[in-house]
Design an enzyme around this catalytic site. Sequence first.
Site, short mmCIF file in Angstrom:
data_model
loop_
_atom_site.label_atom_id
_atom_site.label_comp_id
_atom_site.label_asym_id
_atom_site.label_seq_id
_atom_site.Cartn_x
_atom_site.Cartn_y
_atom_site.Cartn_z
N LYS A 1 9.90 -10.42 -14.27
CA LYS A 1 9.78 -11.65 -13.47
C LYS A 1 9.43 -11.23 -12.05
CE LYS A 1 10.88 -15.72 -14.51
NZ LYS A 1 10.03 -16.45 -15.46
N THR B 1 11.99 -12.93 -19.20
CA THR B 1 11.85 -12.85 -17.75
C THR B 1 12.71 -13.92 -17.08
OG1 THR B 1 9.92 -14.32 -17.60
CG2 THR B 1 9.50 -11.98 -18.05
N ARG C 1 -10.63 5.03 23.01
CA ARG C 1 -10.82 3.82 22.23
C ARG C 1 -9.47 3.15 22.00
NH1 ARG C 1 -11.74 5.54 15.78
NH2 ARG C 1 -9.93 6.91 15.65
N GLN D 1 -6.18 9.91 10.97
CA GLN D 1 -5.51 10.82 10.04
C GLN D 1 -4.43 11.63 10.77
OE1 GLN D 1 -8.75 10.13 9.90
NE2 GLN D 1 -9.68 10.65 7.92
N HIS E 1 -10.49 -2.24 13.54
CA HIS E 1 -11.44 -1.92 14.60
C HIS E 1 -11.42 -2.94 15.74
CE1 HIS E 1 -12.88 1.03 11.81
NE2 HIS E 1 -13.35 0.14 10.96
#
Lengths: 284, 284, 284, 284
Positions: D11, D56, D168, D211, D239
């Site tokens: 469920k 369920t 950035r 990363q 971005h």
Amino acid sequence: MFTLGPNRYGKAETRVVRVTRDGDAHRIKDLNVSTSLSGDMTDVHLTGDNAAVLPTDTQKNTVYAFAKKHGVAAIEEFALLLARHFVDGQPTIHHARVEIEEYAWERRAGHSFARKGQEVRTCLVHYDGETATVVSGLTDLVVLNTTDSEFWGYLKDEYTTLPETRDRVLATAVTARWRHAGEPGDWEASYATAREALLDAFATTYSLSLQQTLYAMGARVLTDCPDVCEVRLELPNKHHFLVDLDPFGLDNDGEVYFAADRPYGLIEGAVLREDAPGAGKAWD
Amino acid sequence: MFTLGPNRYGKAETRVVRVTRDGDAHRIKDLNVSTSLSGDMTDVHLTGDNAAVLPTDTQKNTVYAFAKKHGVAAIEEFALLLARHFVDGQPTIHHARVEIEEYAWERRAGHSFARKGQEVRTCLVHYDGETATVVSGLTDLVVLNTTDSEFWGYLKDEYTTLPETRDRVLATAVTARWRHAGEPGDWEASYATAREALLDAFATTYSLSLQQTLYAMGARVLTDCPDVCEVRLELPNKHHFLVDLDPFGLDNDGEVYFAADRPYGLIEGAVLREDAPGAGKAWD
Amino acid sequence: MFTLGPNRYGKAETRVVRVTRDGDAHRIKDLNVSTSLSGDMTDVHLTGDNAAVLPTDTQKNTVYAFAKKHGVAAIEEFALLLARHFVDGQPTIHHARVEIEEYAWERRAGHSFARKGQEVRTCLVHYDGETATVVSGLTDLVVLNTTDSEFWGYLKDEYTTLPETRDRVLATAVTARWRHAGEPGDWEASYATAREALLDAFATTYSLSLQQTLYAMGARVLTDCPDVCEVRLELPNKHHFLVDLDPFGLDNDGEVYFAADRPYGLIEGAVLREDAPGAGKAWD
Amino acid sequence: MFTLGPNRYGKAETRVVRVTRDGDAHRIKDLNVSTSLSGDMTDVHLTGDNAAVLPTDTQKNTVYAFAKKHGVAAIEEFALLLARHFVDGQPTIHHARVEIEEYAWERRAGHSFARKGQEVRTCLVHYDGETATVVSGLTDLVVLNTTDSEFWGYLKDEYTTLPETRDRVLATAVTARWRHAGEPGDWEASYATAREALLDAFATTYSLSLQQTLYAMGARVLTDCPDVCEVRLELPNKHHFLVDLDPFGLDNDGEVYFAADRPYGLIEGAVLREDAPGAGKAWD
């Protein structure tokens, strides 16, 4: 034969983030701006002649350029700047509607931020070349009271099965908007005051119906924000149903609830000052 | 001091599926019903006295019971039945608003169905004890023309950078609603006619602006549906930008597009018959 | 002390629409492409040295350029092209994963299209420089049987209250993926065959449990698609509860259902050929 | 011929709110619980024989009953309770998977709460009758650095057009999950520690690539949470593109950004202790 009715066009959901770099302590304003213009638009609808049309792409560019030139203080001020620019700058544009959503962030360090993720702050501005109207607001503020809410004494017809209750969970996702008759000195402070008024009225109203809570919330904003003349609220009743635990030999004295999605109650209403000026197109 | 403004309350998004079992060829109607009532609601807002309030739970029950008793033919008829029931049955209820969404299914076998998933059909009914208004519609019908769309000759100001184009992709997700002056003989046929009118006008209009296309779509519905007196359209301009492949030594003569999400243009407008009766609250 | 585990990076959800203009009858392919690469990525994680990293922006550009150069036939072929390009073209990239969603459109006229809006077609391709794996699929295909479904004879414990039923509505939103052992001659035909297999097996299986229906659907795809070696299905049980109309003096013999949102059953399972080759990373 | 592969059923998304009423200061826990079971399930798939199937619906009931009987402390403990109950209670059930989302609330007054709306806390528990694995986590924690992020020195091929940048905006919506080798003494404190580790590592890592930030975030959780042996992160690169204001005679020195929706970078990776025990099915 056929005639053109009310119309408007614009650029919706221009997502602009404005960074201010005062030394190491940066600030950000994170907005979603939607602009709509109307005016001499018969030709473009009937023949495709675009001579009166300021492109939606230009409207988007203007949002970015103004964010640079003027910065972004309160969203109400930014919306007013944009609205006045479009109408005062182009003879064919007679009316501007600017709607802004603002997402709040909390500073974690000088240049690092986490999005708060609670309510979204909103504003809606109209300007027709002479007068401007400003509606401030918020949406998606989810609140819940675990007690002090009853519901009984209602109409009963042949399709009524709901049992009366003297204690229930009351929860809603507040969408509130408030119309200013004038301009508060400080839009940010005014927003903070209205937000607290809504939260406090929700928390402290002993509720016999969600309508009563709605009215109390609207009235509290009017009481605490002198320049506000009208408040409109949309309050979905986010039902929390007490789970029946009897089959398992368990009681359930207000402990375990199922939070339902659909259907939901939906309570909508306005609270005004008696001397509130006419709204014109302020809410459109 | 403060006064209660316009208000309404109801049960939103009651999801009802009605099965009709005529032998082996079953039929299903899959609806999302939202009802809202208004009337003598001052007390409930000011004091929490619910004596005039028919619970939203009862409204939900009524939707289910009516689906059984009356079946579900066209959603417009089902909405009218509900609206009249609430207003005519309760002296404190003076006005009902019923909005329904319908999801279409295709039969795969006698009792097996696949949801079509294209547009959602809608209706909005108001009834005040004397007169009823009916608005039919659809939403989320996504259409695209690969050619026969231009955009040039528009206003240019200091923030305009958009190049003019004589050939572009034009795409939108149609939300259309049309107000009936009377009742068509057959709601299902009327819907099919309006839907085709929208699709055909979009396909066959050589477009110099999305506004022109909007007007053509509205006018076509008025032309093909004699009982319709007003059409309102919301057409987001789902921008498809030609990708610049120059850096890779490739041309791009209308072949590769980026389908953008936000921002998007948003064109809204109404087309009416010159003798259209007043709308009252039909669109509220 | 700490070590880098499995990792990948890429550009997700590049929305590309490819138009082919053969005379007046244009064709469109509407895709959502996600690429992920892995390889010599220790340095970029430990020191931020990007020398081995092909930017995600470049991956996006490649999708657009390949759509131009190679056109888009079946999404499986387009994904294979991309995956091979990334791995074979860069020594530091050892593995590519390409996932594509395709939205179907129906032609209304030579250059005018309406989005179908039913299921989304999917594929997932892996390539490691030597071997490629291809998984095709679909998602959001909503189906419903009004009868021929039972549920009884299940385990009962102290928390079981569900009554057994010999006739219920069975509805689900199919997510199915099927792994190819080889390449079918024609990806489009293979997709059509698998889709029909799923729909027909759902329609014709007399169901004692959704698991039984799941197995039948998977087995049917294996039967009808000789190159498919494994099928995985996710079937949410979209509960349709019979509404209790007793309080209103009405029976409800399989006529009026409440379509619930949450919670929902969720049945997941795989069906394989006995001689299916190992899957490797095909499903990752 | 065909064979049944891995399968599970359960469920999904049981929405339970547990209220604790200690005098006037109530507490609430707001959960979304998904349970999945597997075991002797061949018959139900092949013949529809449900004798091994705990419905369920029963799983849902168990969630509610356990919320009453045991209360809800940390979600990890509640998930363990449920998983052990299902496997230890039914011979046909050999494996349980329990996934929980928790929505945080802040108390506004004794019995009044506002939903925080920031990250969603998660956990994933597996239990096979002998050993249990616990993965804690969070999702939708949106963070942004206005500086201290560069991206340069990457691979360039014929499709690379991205200019290198020495400054950035770096923004992401963190999905993080961490696997426990043992049990921390206090799940709530452990969660708070991991959350702070993620936020602080994001804020203080001078980033040459997302990363690198990912690895730093994972390593910081391992450093601060001794019982955690593996961290997995999914970091969409949200971005923020610097808007080109040149055409308007304006510079843009890191002030005005367009927050893009799609496509987006997607960085996924794991950081482990060198002596981390095998994960088994912990992440499935």
